[in-house]
Design an enzyme around this catalytic site. Structure first.
Site, mmCIF file in Angstrom:
data_model
loop_
_atom_site.group_PDB
_atom_site.id
_atom_site.type_symbol
_atom_site.label_atom_id
_atom_site.label_comp_id
_atom_site.label_asym_id
_atom_site.label_seq_id
_atom_site.Cartn_x
_atom_site.Cartn_y
_atom_site.Cartn_z
ATOM 1 N N HIS A 1 -1.595 -59.947 -27.847
ATOM 2 C CA HIS A 1 -1.529 -60.170 -26.381
ATOM 3 C C HIS A 1 -2.788 -59.605 -25.710
ATOM 4 C CE1 HIS A 1 0.017 -59.836 -22.286
ATOM 5 N NE2 HIS A 1 1.174 -60.326 -22.626
ATOM 6 N N ARG A 57 -0.790 -50.749 -21.071
ATOM 7 C CA ARG A 57 -1.144 -51.920 -20.247
ATOM 8 C C ARG A 57 -2.614 -52.276 -20.444
ATOM 9 N NH1 ARG A 57 1.699 -55.713 -18.571
ATOM 10 N NH2 ARG A 57 3.181 -54.382 -17.459
ATOM 11 N N GLU A 61 -4.056 -64.971 -25.245
ATOM 12 C CA GLU A 61 -3.289 -64.371 -26.331
ATOM 13 C C GLU A 61 -3.131 -65.355 -27.486
ATOM 14 O OE1 GLU A 61 -0.780 -63.134 -22.464
ATOM 15 O OE2 GLU A 61 0.384 -63.300 -24.302
ATOM 16 N N ARG A 106 4.913 -52.905 -30.423
ATOM 17 C CA ARG A 106 3.861 -52.310 -29.577
ATOM 18 C C ARG A 106 4.210 -50.911 -29.090
ATOM 19 N NH1 ARG A 106 4.079 -55.305 -23.620
ATOM 20 N NH2 ARG A 106 6.325 -55.159 -23.281
ATOM 21 N N ASP A 138 0.772 -68.481 -16.052
ATOM 22 C CA ASP A 138 1.518 -67.891 -17.171
ATOM 23 C C ASP A 138 1.982 -69.049 -18.048
ATOM 24 O OD1 ASP A 138 4.243 -65.437 -17.406
ATOM 25 O OD2 ASP A 138 2.953 -66.370 -18.920
ATOM 26 N N GLN A 175 11.442 -56.343 -23.621
ATOM 27 C CA GLN A 175 10.411 -57.387 -23.467
ATOM 28 C C GLN A 175 9.386 -57.277 -24.586
ATOM 29 O OE1 GLN A 175 9.744 -59.865 -21.244
ATOM 30 N NE2 GLN A 175 7.606 -59.808 -20.585
HETATM 31 O O1 TA6 Z 1 1.856 -63.009 -21.832
HETATM 32 C C1 TA6 Z 1 2.461 -63.398 -20.671
HETATM 33 C C2 TA6 Z 1 3.670 -62.516 -20.390
HETATM 34 O O2 TA6 Z 1 4.778 -62.944 -21.127
HETATM 35 C C3 TA6 Z 1 3.897 -62.572 -18.887
HETATM 36 O O3 TA6 Z 1 5.052 -63.298 -18.586
HETATM 37 C C4 TA6 Z 1 3.979 -61.104 -18.495
HETATM 38 O O4 TA6 Z 1 5.309 -60.666 -18.571
HETATM 39 C C5 TA6 Z 1 3.091 -60.465 -19.551
HETATM 40 O O5 TA6 Z 1 3.427 -61.143 -20.744
HETATM 41 C C6 TA6 Z 1 3.160 -58.965 -19.629
HETATM 42 O O6 TA6 Z 1 4.360 -58.557 -20.193
HETATM 43 P P1 TA6 Z 1 4.647 -56.956 -20.227
HETATM 44 O O7 TA6 Z 1 5.965 -56.799 -20.905
HETATM 45 O O8 TA6 Z 1 3.522 -56.331 -21.012
HETATM 46 O O9 TA6 Z 1 4.627 -56.513 -18.798
#
Ligand code: TA6
Length: 279
Positions: free
Chosen positions: A147, A58, A251, A82, A192, A77
């Site tokens: 990111h 994070r 990002e 990563r 966002d 996600q």
């Molecule tokens: O970059 C924006 C985003 O897509 C947000 O919607 C939020 O989910 C963030 O990325 C962080 O994502 P993560 O999977 O690292 O918690």
């Protein structure tokens, strides 16, 4: 410089240059720290971040690939780059005093014939470049994004400049298409947004730390701006409730409508250049 055991026992490199210091974890080729001597860190890393195998870190610069967010049919996600272990190819001190670190993610069962190379240059600035090469014999579609989490003194005194007039998808409103009217985006709640078709640099103006961070890029058509604010900060287990005040994500990548369509043999080079000036 050699690989040592970092947090959670994960392998990492500590880089020192005449101007700066950096840390890079092999997991995700994650640059987790970059700081110019005598200044606050430029990259933000959550105090609650996990440092466990196959878990996202994070903060720093997560490499998002081969998809952004959670497209239809995907459960992971932001893709797998990563959380994978990258190979350290080379660490080289350059004649100008900067240090170049080359990491590689070989083609895998998930992605035949599409290896990733990542080059991190630590010096007066931080430069990272993600190279995706489509060695397959057919077109390859993907999204990529660096990111990047930036440290700020107080999000309420921060503005992001350089996106006025740019269209964006508002992820808080069903990715509705809108247009940025402000020449300085301020934060009074969660933000966002995926800004589209914008190749330009943006600047983070931080009144509390009295500095401007320039986020320049090459090979990127999308800029994502995100701050989780209070509710989402509380909902993230790997993020302290108060940390939304001290970070902003700006990002650089090619996301949603700007996704990449690489022909056979074609490569994509996504480059980020981070610098700062005090005022
Ligand atoms: O970059 C924006 C985003 O897509 C947000 O919607 C939020 O989910 C963030 O990325 C962080 O994502 P993560 O999977 O690292 O918690």
């Amino acid at each position: 410089m050699h690989v040592i055991n970092g947090r959670g026992g994960l392998p990492m490199l500590q880089i020192q240059t005449p101007w700066s210091a950096a840390e890079i974890y092999l997991q995700g080729a994650s640059v987790t720290h970059f700081q110019l001597h005598g200044e606050p860190p430029l990259l933000f890393l959550s105090e609650q971040s996990r440092f466990e195998k196959e878990a996202p870190i994070r903060g720093g610069i997560p490499i998002i690939f081969p998809w952004f967010g959670k497209p239809e049919g995907r459960t992971l996600q932001h893709g797998f780059a990563r959380i994978r272990n990258w190979e350290l190819v080379e660490v080289r001190k350059q004649t100008d005093g900067s240090v170049l670190v080359h990491l590689s993610l070989p083609a895998s069962a998930e992605l035949l014939a599409v290896p990733l190379e990542y080059y991190v240059t630590v010096g007066r600035t931080l430069m990272t470049e993600l190279v995706i090469t489509n060695f397959s014999d057919r077109e390859f579609h993907c999204e990529n994004c660096l990111h990047t989490y930036f440290t700020v003194g107080d999000i309420k005194q921060v503005s992001v400049a350089g996106l006025q007039g740019v269209e964006y998808l508002d992820s808080l409103d069903g990715r509705t298409r809108k247009q940025e009217m402000e020449n300085a985006i301020r934060f009074t709640g969660e933000v966002d947004r995926v800004y589209l078709n914008t190749p330009h640099a943006v600047e983070i103006h931080d009144a509390a730390l009295r500095r401007v961070i320039q986020v320049a890029k090459e090979g990127s058509a999308s800029t994502v701006v995100w701050n989780p604010w209070i509710a989402k900060a509380k909902a993230m287990a790997d993020f302290d409730d108060s940390e939304y005040q001290r970070m902003v994500c700006v990002e650089s990548g090619n996301c949603t409508e700007n996704a990449l369509h690489l022909a056979a043999g074609q490569e994509s080079r996504l480059k980020l250049i981070v610098s700062s000036a005090s005022f």
